[in-house]
Design a protein around this motif. Structure first.
Motif, PDB file in Angstrom:
ATOM      1  N   SER A  16       1.459  -0.884   0.415  1.00  0.00           N
ATOM      2  CA  SER A  16       0.145  -0.243  -0.166  1.00  0.00           C
ATOM      3  C   SER A  16       0.966   1.094  -0.144  1.00  0.00           C
ATOM      4  O   SER A  16       0.824   1.923  -0.516  1.00  0.00           O
ATOM      5  CB  SER A  16      -1.048  -0.169   1.531  1.00  0.00           C
ATOM      6  OG  SER A  16      -1.513  -1.303   1.773  1.00  0.00           O
ATOM      7  N   PHE A  17       1.627   1.088   0.728  1.00  0.00           N
ATOM      8  CA  PHE A  17       2.967   2.702   0.890  1.00  0.00           C
ATOM      9  C   PHE A  17       2.324   3.381   1.072  1.00  0.00           C
ATOM     10  O   PHE A  17       2.246   4.935   0.549  1.00  0.00           O
ATOM     11  CB  PHE A  17       3.649   2.974  -0.237  1.00  0.00           C
ATOM     12  CG  PHE A  17       4.037   1.672  -0.351  1.00  0.00           C
ATOM     13  CD1 PHE A  17       6.014   0.413   0.127  1.00  0.00           C
ATOM     14  CD2 PHE A  17       5.007   0.295  -2.303  1.00  0.00           C
ATOM     15  CE1 PHE A  17       6.297  -0.798  -0.576  1.00  0.00           C
ATOM     16  CE2 PHE A  17       4.986  -0.777  -1.959  1.00  0.00           C
ATOM     17  CZ  PHE A  17       6.222  -0.740  -1.768  1.00  0.00           C
ATOM     18  N   ASN A  18       0.818   3.376   2.508  1.00  0.00           N
ATOM     19  CA  ASN A  18       0.328   4.795   2.257  1.00  0.00           C
ATOM     20  C   ASN A  18       0.913   5.327   4.336  1.00  0.00           C
ATOM     21  O   ASN A  18      -0.812   4.485   4.630  1.00  0.00           O
ATOM     22  CB  ASN A  18      -1.154   3.746   3.048  1.00  0.00           C
ATOM     23  CG  ASN A  18      -2.617   4.645   2.837  1.00  0.00           C
ATOM     24  OD1 ASN A  18      -2.114   6.170   2.350  1.00  0.00           O
ATOM     25  ND2 ASN A  18      -3.097   4.284   3.811  1.00  0.00           N
ATOM     26  N   PRO A  19       1.322   5.977   4.425  1.00  0.00           N
ATOM     27  CA  PRO A  19       2.723   6.335   3.093  1.00  0.00           C
ATOM     28  C   PRO A  19       3.775   5.331   3.415  1.00  0.00           C
ATOM     29  O   PRO A  19       3.698   4.449   3.758  1.00  0.00           O
ATOM     30  CB  PRO A  19       3.026   7.327   3.575  1.00  0.00           C
ATOM     31  CG  PRO A  19       2.877   7.523   4.982  1.00  0.00           C
ATOM     32  CD  PRO A  19       2.399   6.276   5.793  1.00  0.00           C
ATOM     33  N   ILE A  20       4.448   5.783   2.467  1.00  0.00           N
ATOM     34  CA  ILE A  20       6.145   5.315   2.351  1.00  0.00           C
ATOM     35  C   ILE A  20       6.551   5.682   3.615  1.00  0.00           C
ATOM     36  O   ILE A  20       6.550   6.383   3.959  1.00  0.00           O
ATOM     37  CB  ILE A  20       7.095   5.228   1.248  1.00  0.00           C
ATOM     38  CG1 ILE A  20       7.713   4.868   0.995  1.00  0.00           C
ATOM     39  CG2 ILE A  20       7.156   6.736   0.637  1.00  0.00           C
ATOM     40  CD1 ILE A  20       8.261   4.471   0.119  1.00  0.00           C
ATOM     41  N   LEU A  60      -7.303   3.603   3.087  1.00  0.00           N
ATOM     42  CA  LEU A  60      -5.889   3.656   1.377  1.00  0.00           C
ATOM     43  C   LEU A  60      -6.473   4.865   0.939  1.00  0.00           C
ATOM     44  O   LEU A  60      -6.943   5.547   0.011  1.00  0.00           O
ATOM     45  CB  LEU A  60      -6.619   2.569   0.130  1.00  0.00           C
ATOM     46  CG  LEU A  60      -5.271   2.484  -0.419  1.00  0.00           C
ATOM     47  CD1 LEU A  60      -4.089   2.026   0.082  1.00  0.00           C
ATOM     48  CD2 LEU A  60      -5.991   1.760  -1.577  1.00  0.00           C
ATOM     49  N   ILE A  61      -5.458   6.296   0.523  1.00  0.00           N
ATOM     50  CA  ILE A  61      -5.525   7.539   0.335  1.00  0.00           C
ATOM     51  C   ILE A  61      -5.394   6.841  -0.853  1.00  0.00           C
ATOM     52  O   ILE A  61      -4.902   6.217  -1.641  1.00  0.00           O
ATOM     53  CB  ILE A  61      -4.933   8.300   0.594  1.00  0.00           C
ATOM     54  CG1 ILE A  61      -3.412   8.324   0.524  1.00  0.00           C
ATOM     55  CG2 ILE A  61      -4.895   8.804   2.293  1.00  0.00           C
ATOM     56  CD1 ILE A  61      -2.491   9.757   0.870  1.00  0.00           C
ATOM     57  N   ALA A 217       2.955   2.196   8.539  1.00  0.00           N
ATOM     58  CA  ALA A 217       2.870   2.517   7.675  1.00  0.00           C
ATOM     59  C   ALA A 217       1.195   3.077   8.487  1.00  0.00           C
ATOM     60  O   ALA A 217       0.982   4.569   8.739  1.00  0.00           O
ATOM     61  CB  ALA A 217       1.508   2.277   6.113  1.00  0.00           C
ATOM     62  N   THR A 218       0.066   2.045   9.234  1.00  0.00           N
ATOM     63  CA  THR A 218      -0.389   2.509  10.944  1.00  0.00           C
ATOM     64  C   THR A 218      -0.146   2.740  10.933  1.00  0.00           C
ATOM     65  O   THR A 218      -0.880   4.121  12.123  1.00  0.00           O
ATOM     66  CB  THR A 218      -0.616   1.179  11.120  1.00  0.00           C
ATOM     67  OG1 THR A 218      -1.229  -0.073  10.037  1.00  0.00           O
ATOM     68  CG2 THR A 218      -2.396   1.309  11.501  1.00  0.00           C
ATOM     69  N   HIS A 219       1.263   2.940  11.962  1.00  0.00           N
ATOM     70  CA  HIS A 219       1.858   3.602  12.990  1.00  0.00           C
ATOM     71  C   HIS A 219       2.081   5.650  12.744  1.00  0.00           C
ATOM     72  O   HIS A 219       0.980   6.227  13.321  1.00  0.00           O
ATOM     73  CB  HIS A 219       3.061   2.974  13.593  1.00  0.00           C
ATOM     74  CG  HIS A 219       3.342   4.099  14.854  1.00  0.00           C
ATOM     75  ND1 HIS A 219       3.342   4.397  16.110  1.00  0.00           N
ATOM     76  CD2 HIS A 219       4.641   5.052  14.377  1.00  0.00           C
ATOM     77  CE1 HIS A 219       4.087   5.169  16.595  1.00  0.00           C
ATOM     78  NE2 HIS A 219       4.437   5.380  15.625  1.00  0.00           N
ATOM     79  N   VAL A 220       1.717   5.031  11.780  1.00  0.00           N
ATOM     80  CA  VAL A 220       2.405   7.251  10.845  1.00  0.00           C
ATOM     81  C   VAL A 220       1.410   7.577  10.774  1.00  0.00           C
ATOM     82  O   VAL A 220       1.021   9.059  11.581  1.00  0.00           O
ATOM     83  CB  VAL A 220       3.427   6.275   9.789  1.00  0.00           C
ATOM     84  CG1 VAL A 220       3.230   8.201   8.666  1.00  0.00           C
ATOM     85  CG2 VAL A 220       4.626   6.329  10.489  1.00  0.00           C
TER      86      VAL A 220
END
Ligand SMILES: Nc1ncnc2c1ncn2[C@@H]1O[C@H](COP(=O)(O)OP(=O)(O)OP(=O)(O)O)[C@@H](O)[C@H]1O
Ligand SMILES: NC(=O)c1ccc[n+]([C@@H]2O[C@H](COP(=O)(O)O)[C@@H](O)[C@H]2O)c1
Length: 273
Positions: A16-20, A60-61, A217-220
């Motif tokens: 997903s790189f949501n975000p990278i 997911l953006i 990415a979830t944490h971010v």
């Protein structure tokens, strides 16, 4: 004296790189070191392939933003690239098809150069230099292998009923897989317990990450929603992009909230409500 013949490898990371995050980038460096340390492989390129919007994972953006952030993050790398093919497909594409696509996209193996006329060869070389970001790719006569690069959670998801088709797992393993350990996962045990993974064990490279790093990415996204700092978890240009476009907030996290496990529905035909 000539050393052993090296097999060229392209590393392909789907996600997903949501975000990278910095860990997505570290995965490539860890995998390249690991493969090259075996003395059997030469890693010639890394490809990051953000999943398309059709994946419909919660929060997911838009693919265009995820793609741009991945591009910003890899600007300073001379070997990791970002590919838009998967994210531009109107529907979600199974990972085996993404691997197949990239394998088929590889520049054809170089023939004996003496037989090729100069203009044709120069054109071929330009195509090849564009393909290999650092343009330092050597003349190899064989097509590189495309190995899927993933975290141990993705490998373990192979066992989730109806999430992966058996033939897709076999196709991916046939190309080869590089798996980075992640806290809470035990890939060696998982491989031992699965007949199909055991059969292909020589094509699965488990890379032990000693500097445990559980950035996700979830944490971010969660930290961003709460107004907490995520500096040093992502490259600065990515952080600037997120702020400029106000990308992660309570509203964006609700995207696809009503859709349950999109790929699962695809294979089982289950309804999302
Ligand atoms: N800290 C990590 N250690 C090892 N692998 C990781 C780590 N973070 C992400 N990955 C791997 O990176 C790939 C792409 O990750 P993806 O963006 O889909 O997941 P993620 O970062 O775990 O995101 P999310 O938290 O939204 O599920 C996957 O193969 C995933 O396993
Ligand atoms: N059957 C499949 O091909 C299949 C199933 C689940 C996830 N995936 C892929 O794995 C990657 C990571 O997915 P998650 O972010 O859901 O962990 C994505 O690129 C997704 O497309 C593929």
């Amino acid at each position: 004296m000539e050393g052993p013949k090296l097999t060229d490898v392209v590393l392909l990371a789907c996600g997903s790189f949501n975000p990278i995050t910095n860990m997505h980038l570290r995965m490539f460096e860890l995998a390249r070191d690991h493969l090259q340390d075996t003395g059997r492989y030469r890693v010639v390129k890394g490809i990051m392939s953000p999943v398309g919007d059709g994946y419909k994972k919660k929060g997911l953006i838009k693919g265009s933003h995820r793609l741009e952030m991945a591009r910003l993050a890899t600007e300073t790398s001379d070997w990791i690239t970002v590919d838009s093919w998967e994210s531009l497909q109107p529907e979600w594409v199974e990972t085996a098809k993404v691997v197949r696509h990239h394998y088929e996209e590889l520049p054809a193996a170089e023939q004996n150069n003496d037989d090729v006329d100069t203009v044709k060869y120069a054109k071929k070389r330009r195509i090849k230099e564009n393909y290999f970001k650092g343009s330092s790719h050597q003349k190899s006569k064989e097509r590189p292998q495309v190995k899927l690069l993933c975290g141990a959670d993705v490998l373990e998801s192979f066992a989730v009923p109806n999430l992966w088709k058996q033939e897709d797992i076999i196709e991916i393993l046939g190309h080869g897989l590089v798996c980075i350990t992640r806290s809470g996962c035990d890939p060696h045990k998982f491989i031992n317990q699965s007949d199909v993974l055991w059969k292909y064990r020589n094509n699965i490279h488990v890379v032990h990450e000693w500097v445990t790093n559980d950035i996700s990415a979830t944490h971010v996204r969660r930290a961003l929603r709460r107004g907490q700092s995520v500096k040093y978890l992502l490259p600065d240009p990515v952080l600037r992009y997120i702020k400029e476009h106000d990308l992660y907030n309570a509203e964006s996290e609700q995207k696809n909230a009503d859709v349950v496990l999109a790929p699962l529905q695809r294979f089982t035909g289950a309804s999302s409500s």
